[in-house]
Design a protein around this motif. Structure first.
Motif, PDB file in Angstrom:
ATOM      1  N   LEU A  97       0.875  -1.190   0.138  1.00 48.59           N
ATOM      2  CA  LEU A  97       0.143  -0.058   0.019  1.00 48.59           C
ATOM      3  C   LEU A  97       0.764   1.263  -0.167  1.00 48.59           C
ATOM      4  CD1 LEU A  97      -2.732   1.514   0.148  1.00 48.59           C
ATOM      5  CD2 LEU A  97      -2.562   1.081   2.691  1.00 48.59           C
ATOM      6  N   VAL A  98       1.921   1.530   0.832  1.00 46.46           N
ATOM      7  CA  VAL A  98       2.862   2.327   1.014  1.00 46.46           C
ATOM      8  C   VAL A  98       3.562   2.451  -0.362  1.00 46.46           C
ATOM      9  CG1 VAL A  98       4.703   3.589   2.141  1.00 46.46           C
ATOM     10  CG2 VAL A  98       2.981   2.246   3.530  1.00 46.46           C
ATOM     11  N   ALA A  99       4.025   1.460  -0.742  1.00 48.20           N
ATOM     12  CA  ALA A  99       4.739   1.501  -2.341  1.00 48.20           C
ATOM     13  C   ALA A  99       3.792   2.065  -3.457  1.00 48.20           C
ATOM     14  CB  ALA A  99       5.361   0.184  -2.667  1.00 48.20           C
ATOM     15  N   GLY A 100       2.468   1.562  -3.521  1.00 42.48           N
ATOM     16  CA  GLY A 100       1.886   2.165  -4.469  1.00 42.48           C
ATOM     17  C   GLY A 100       1.328   3.613  -4.144  1.00 42.48           C
ATOM     18  N   LEU A 101       1.038   4.137  -2.956  1.00 41.20           N
ATOM     19  CA  LEU A 101       1.023   5.457  -2.619  1.00 41.20           C
ATOM     20  C   LEU A 101       2.273   6.226  -3.359  1.00 41.20           C
ATOM     21  CD1 LEU A 101      -0.640   5.230   0.966  1.00 41.20           C
ATOM     22  CD2 LEU A 101      -1.798   6.297  -1.403  1.00 41.20           C
ATOM     23  N   LEU A 102       3.477   5.732  -2.908  1.00 39.25           N
ATOM     24  CA  LEU A 102       4.552   6.502  -3.315  1.00 39.25           C
ATOM     25  C   LEU A 102       4.742   6.560  -5.074  1.00 39.25           C
ATOM     26  CD1 LEU A 102       7.263   5.372  -0.840  1.00 39.25           C
ATOM     27  CD2 LEU A 102       6.047   7.650  -1.178  1.00 39.25           C
ATOM     28  N   LEU A 103       4.329   5.448  -5.840  1.00 34.91           N
ATOM     29  CA  LEU A 103       4.632   5.385  -7.091  1.00 34.91           C
ATOM     30  C   LEU A 103       3.665   5.923  -7.877  1.00 34.91           C
ATOM     31  CD1 LEU A 103       6.104   1.707  -7.199  1.00 34.91           C
ATOM     32  CD2 LEU A 103       7.342   3.811  -7.575  1.00 34.91           C
ATOM     33  N   PHE A 104       2.392   5.946  -7.367  1.00 36.00           N
ATOM     34  CA  PHE A 104       1.393   6.416  -8.164  1.00 36.00           C
ATOM     35  C   PHE A 104       0.412   7.494  -7.866  1.00 36.00           C
ATOM     36  CE2 PHE A 104       1.228   1.700  -8.275  1.00 36.00           C
ATOM     37  CZ  PHE A 104       1.729   1.638  -9.762  1.00 36.00           C
ATOM     38  N   LEU A 105       0.702   7.798  -6.516  1.00 35.29           N
ATOM     39  CA  LEU A 105       0.146   9.071  -5.893  1.00 35.29           C
ATOM     40  C   LEU A 105       1.115  10.257  -5.503  1.00 35.29           C
ATOM     41  CD1 LEU A 105      -3.138   8.025  -4.317  1.00 35.29           C
ATOM     42  CD2 LEU A 105      -2.931   9.179  -6.682  1.00 35.29           C
ATOM     43  N   LEU A 106       2.099   9.954  -4.648  1.00 36.84           N
ATOM     44  CA  LEU A 106       2.848  10.989  -4.142  1.00 36.84           C
ATOM     45  C   LEU A 106       4.021  11.306  -5.218  1.00 36.84           C
ATOM     46  CD1 LEU A 106       2.704   9.485  -0.484  1.00 36.84           C
ATOM     47  CD2 LEU A 106       1.457  11.283  -1.473  1.00 36.84           C
ATOM     48  N   LEU A 107       4.808  10.375  -5.631  1.00 38.39           N
ATOM     49  CA  LEU A 107       5.828  10.911  -6.593  1.00 38.39           C
ATOM     50  C   LEU A 107       5.592  11.472  -7.988  1.00 38.39           C
ATOM     51  CD1 LEU A 107       8.331   8.165  -5.770  1.00 38.39           C
ATOM     52  CD2 LEU A 107       8.250  10.236  -4.698  1.00 38.39           C
ATOM     53  N   GLU A 123      -0.030  20.476  -5.127  1.00 42.08           N
ATOM     54  CA  GLU A 123      -1.661  20.141  -4.963  1.00 42.08           C
ATOM     55  C   GLU A 123      -2.305  20.039  -6.342  1.00 42.08           C
ATOM     56  OE1 GLU A 123       0.273  22.615  -3.696  1.00 42.08           O
ATOM     57  OE2 GLU A 123       0.339  22.073  -1.400  1.00 42.08           O
ATOM     58  N   GLN A 124      -2.051  20.728  -7.229  1.00 42.96           N
ATOM     59  CA  GLN A 124      -2.367  20.390  -8.508  1.00 42.96           C
ATOM     60  C   GLN A 124      -2.154  19.195  -9.239  1.00 42.96           C
ATOM     61  OE1 GLN A 124      -0.972  23.927 -10.287  1.00 42.96           O
ATOM     62  NE2 GLN A 124      -2.978  25.239  -9.821  1.00 42.96           N
ATOM     63  N   GLY A 125      -0.849  18.896  -8.984  1.00 40.85           N
ATOM     64  CA  GLY A 125      -0.229  17.714  -9.578  1.00 40.85           C
ATOM     65  C   GLY A 125      -0.799  16.361  -8.831  1.00 40.85           C
ATOM     66  N   PHE A 126      -1.024  16.344  -7.441  1.00 43.75           N
ATOM     67  CA  PHE A 126      -1.947  15.420  -6.912  1.00 43.75           C
ATOM     68  C   PHE A 126      -3.074  15.477  -7.268  1.00 43.75           C
ATOM     69  CE2 PHE A 126      -3.842  13.626  -3.411  1.00 43.75           C
ATOM     70  CZ  PHE A 126      -3.232  12.516  -3.028  1.00 43.75           C
ATOM     71  N   TYR A 127      -3.750  16.387  -7.610  1.00 43.01           N
ATOM     72  CA  TYR A 127      -5.143  16.457  -8.029  1.00 43.01           C
ATOM     73  C   TYR A 127      -5.397  15.727  -9.131  1.00 43.01           C
ATOM     74  CZ  TYR A 127      -9.273  18.591  -9.765  1.00 43.01           C
ATOM     75  OH  TYR A 127     -10.498  18.676 -10.431  1.00 43.01           O
ATOM     76  N   TYR A 128      -4.119  16.052 -10.145  1.00 43.44           N
ATOM     77  CA  TYR A 128      -4.402  15.432 -11.485  1.00 43.44           C
ATOM     78  C   TYR A 128      -4.268  14.028 -11.320  1.00 43.44           C
ATOM     79  CZ  TYR A 128      -2.626  14.181 -15.955  1.00 43.44           C
ATOM     80  OH  TYR A 128      -2.451  13.281 -17.176  1.00 43.44           O
ATOM     81  N   SER A 129      -3.309  13.662 -10.624  1.00 43.39           N
ATOM     82  CA  SER A 129      -3.009  12.341 -10.379  1.00 43.39           C
ATOM     83  C   SER A 129      -4.326  11.456 -10.021  1.00 43.39           C
ATOM     84  CB  SER A 129      -1.861  12.028  -9.472  1.00 43.39           C
ATOM     85  OG  SER A 129      -0.790  12.784  -9.687  1.00 43.39           O
ATOM     86  N   PHE A 130      -4.792  11.788  -9.024  1.00 46.89           N
ATOM     87  CA  PHE A 130      -6.234  11.098  -8.639  1.00 46.89           C
ATOM     88  C   PHE A 130      -7.396  11.161  -9.581  1.00 46.89           C
ATOM     89  CE2 PHE A 130      -9.831  10.667  -6.101  1.00 46.89           C
ATOM     90  CZ  PHE A 130      -9.988   9.287  -5.625  1.00 46.89           C
ATOM     91  N   ILE A 131      -7.377  12.314  -9.967  1.00 49.45           N
ATOM     92  CA  ILE A 131      -8.462  12.392 -10.928  1.00 49.45           C
ATOM     93  C   ILE A 131      -8.185  11.489 -12.030  1.00 49.45           C
ATOM     94  CG2 ILE A 131      -9.962  14.176 -12.462  1.00 49.45           C
ATOM     95  CD1 ILE A 131     -10.509  14.239  -9.446  1.00 49.45           C
ATOM     96  N   THR A 132      -7.292  11.432 -12.683  1.00 50.94           N
ATOM     97  CA  THR A 132      -6.704  10.413 -13.926  1.00 50.94           C
ATOM     98  C   THR A 132      -6.824   9.050 -13.444  1.00 50.94           C
ATOM     99  OG1 THR A 132      -5.378  12.405 -14.646  1.00 50.94           O
ATOM    100  CG2 THR A 132      -4.996   9.934 -15.457  1.00 50.94           C
ATOM    101  N   LEU A 133      -6.287   8.593 -12.343  1.00 53.41           N
ATOM    102  CA  LEU A 133      -6.240   7.289 -12.042  1.00 53.41           C
ATOM    103  C   LEU A 133      -7.694   6.801 -11.604  1.00 53.41           C
ATOM    104  CD1 LEU A 133      -2.924   6.836 -10.126  1.00 53.41           C
ATOM    105  CD2 LEU A 133      -3.335   6.493 -12.325  1.00 53.41           C
ATOM    106  N   ALA A 134      -8.494   7.670 -11.050  1.00 60.75           N
ATOM    107  CA  ALA A 134      -9.708   7.246 -10.885  1.00 60.75           C
ATOM    108  C   ALA A 134     -10.777   7.309 -11.954  1.00 60.75           C
ATOM    109  CB  ALA A 134     -10.543   8.315  -9.640  1.00 60.75           C
ATOM    110  N   THR A 135     -10.207   7.532 -13.247  1.00 64.71           N
ATOM    111  CA  THR A 135     -10.928   7.559 -14.512  1.00 64.71           C
ATOM    112  C   THR A 135     -12.062   8.789 -14.337  1.00 64.71           C
ATOM    113  OG1 THR A 135     -12.567   5.918 -14.166  1.00 64.71           O
ATOM    114  CG2 THR A 135     -10.325   5.551 -14.860  1.00 64.71           C
TER     115      THR A 135
END
Length: 325
Positions: free
Chosen positions: A194-204, A218-230
Motif C-alpha cells: 500500500l505504501v509503495a503504491g501510494l509513493l509510485l502512483f500518487l505521491l511521487l 497540490e495541482q499535480g496530486f489532484y491531477y493524479s487522483f482524478i486521472t487514475l480514478a478515471t
C-alpha cells in the motif's frame, strides 16, 4: 408436536426455512433503501460543498470577463460585438478540436504522440474532454475503437491487478515460512504494498508534473487522483501548455503510469468495497448467529426437560392436571 412425526417435522422445517428466507429478503429491502438514502445524502452534501466553494468564483470570473469585453468594445469602437462573439466561439471550438493559436502560428495536438495519449484516455474511459475527433470518419472509428478497446483494457487491468496481488501474496508466504509468522507477514507485506503504491502512483508523480508542467504539488496530486480514478475532468491535462517544450518520452511514461496506476487503484477500491460489504454482512451474520444461539438454547432446554432422567418429573407434571378431573 412437530418433532413427534417424521413427516410433520419435515413440513415444519420446510416452513421454517421458507419463512427465514422471506424474512431475510424483507430485511434486505430496508438495507438497500438505507444505502440509497445514504448515497443521495452524500451526493447532496457534495453538491452543496461545490456550490458554496465554486459558485462565487464562477460568478466573479464571469463578471470580470464581461467587463473586459465591454471595455474592449468601448476602447475599440471599430469592433463589431457580434463578430467578436463569433470569433470567440470559433476559438473555443478550435481549442476543443486540439488547435492552439499562438501569435501567427497554430500548434496542433494531433501528432502521433498526442494521438497515442488520446487513445489511452479513450480506452481507459478517462475522457479528459480537451481533445476530441472532429471529422465524421474519426468519430465513427472512435466508437468501434472504444467498443473493443474498453473490454480489452479492463481485461488487461484485471490481469495486472492479479499479478500485483499474487506478488504480494507470494512475498507474504515467503516471509511467513521464513520467520514462522504468517499473519504478521501478511499484514506487513500488504502495508508495504500500500505504501509503495501510494509513493509510485500518487505521491511521487506530482513532483514530475511540477517540474515539467509548472504546476504546484497540490495541482499535480489532484491531477493524479482524478486521472487514475478515471474521472477525467480535463481541467488539468499534461502537454497542453504551448509555452513549454515537452520531452518526447513524457507522454509515453505518463501512459504507462496511468495503466499500472489504474490497476493499483482498482485493487484499493475493490478492497474498500469488500470491506463495506463484509461489514454489513458481518452485522447481519452476528444478528443471525445470536438468533440461532437463542433458538439452540431454547431447543436444548426443551430436549433436557424431555430427557430420560427427568421422565418421572414429566410424568408428575402430566398427572397433575388429571387429578382434579
Amino acid at each position: 408436536m412437530c418433532r413427534g412425526g417424521g413427516g410433520g417435522g419435515g413440513e415444519c422445517s420446510g416452513g421454517t426455512l421458507s419463512a427465514a428466507a422471506l424474512l431475510a429478503r424483507r430485511r434486505s429491502i430496508p438495507t438497500t433503501l438505507l444505502l440509497l438514502c445514504a448515497y443521495v445524502v452524500y451526493l447532496l452534501l457534495g453538491s452543496a460543498a461545490f456550490w458554496a466553494m465554486e459558485g462565487p468564483v464562477e460568478r466573479s470570473t464571469a463578471l470580470r470577463l464581461l467587463q473586459q469585453k465591454w471595455e474592449l468594445l468601448e476602447n475599440h469602437t471599430c469592433l463589431d460585438g457580434e463578430a467578436l462573439e463569433r470569433l470567440a466561439e470559433r476559438i473555443v471550438q478550435a481549442y476543443k478540436n486540439g488547435l492552439i493559436l499562438k501569435g501567427n502560428a497554430s500548434l496542433g495536438r494531433w501528432d502521433f504522440v498526442g494521438s497515442f495519449f488520446f487513445s489511452v484516455s479513450a480506452v481507459t474511459t478517462i475522457g479528459y474532454g480537451n481533445l476530441s475527433p472532429s471529422t465524421v470518419s474519426a468519430q465513427v472509428f472512435c466508437i468501434f475503437f472504444a467498443l473493443f478497446g474498453i473490454p480489452l483494457n479492463l481485461v488487461l487491468l484485471n490481469r495486472i491487478g492479479q499479478l500485483m496481488l499474487s506478488g504480494v501474496q507470494q512475498c507474504a508466504c515467503h516471509l511467513g515460512n521464513k520467520f514462522n509468522w504468517q499473519k504478521g507477514a501478511a499484514v506487513l507485506t500488504r502495508t508495504c504494498a500500500l505504501v509503495a503504491g501510494l509513493l509510485l502512483f500518487l505521491l511521487l508523480p506530482p513532483l514530475l508534473f511540477t517540474a515539467i508542467e509548472g504546476w504546484t504539488y497540490e495541482q499535480g496530486f489532484y491531477y493524479s487522483f482524478i486521472t487514475l480514478a478515471t474521472i477525467g475532468f480535463g481541467d488539468y491535462v499534461i502537454g497542453m501548455n504551448p509555452d513549454r517544450t515537452y520531452p518526447a518520452w513524457y507522454k509515453n511514461i505518463v501512459s504507462l503510469w496511468i495503466l499500472f496506476g489504474m490497476a493499483w487503484l482498482a485493487l484499493i477500491i475493490n478492497l474498500c468495497i469488500s470491506l463495506l460489504e463484509n461489514s454489513s454482512d458481518l452485522c447481519q451474520c452476528c444478528k443471525r448467529n445470536s438468533r440461532e444461539v437463542e433458538q439452540e438454547l431454547i431447543d436444548g432446554n426443551q430436549n433436557t426437560s424431555l430427557g430420560p432422567e427427568d421422565e418421572p418429573s414429566c410424568n408428575v407434571k402430566a398427572t397433575k392436571p388429571v387429578g382434579p378431573n
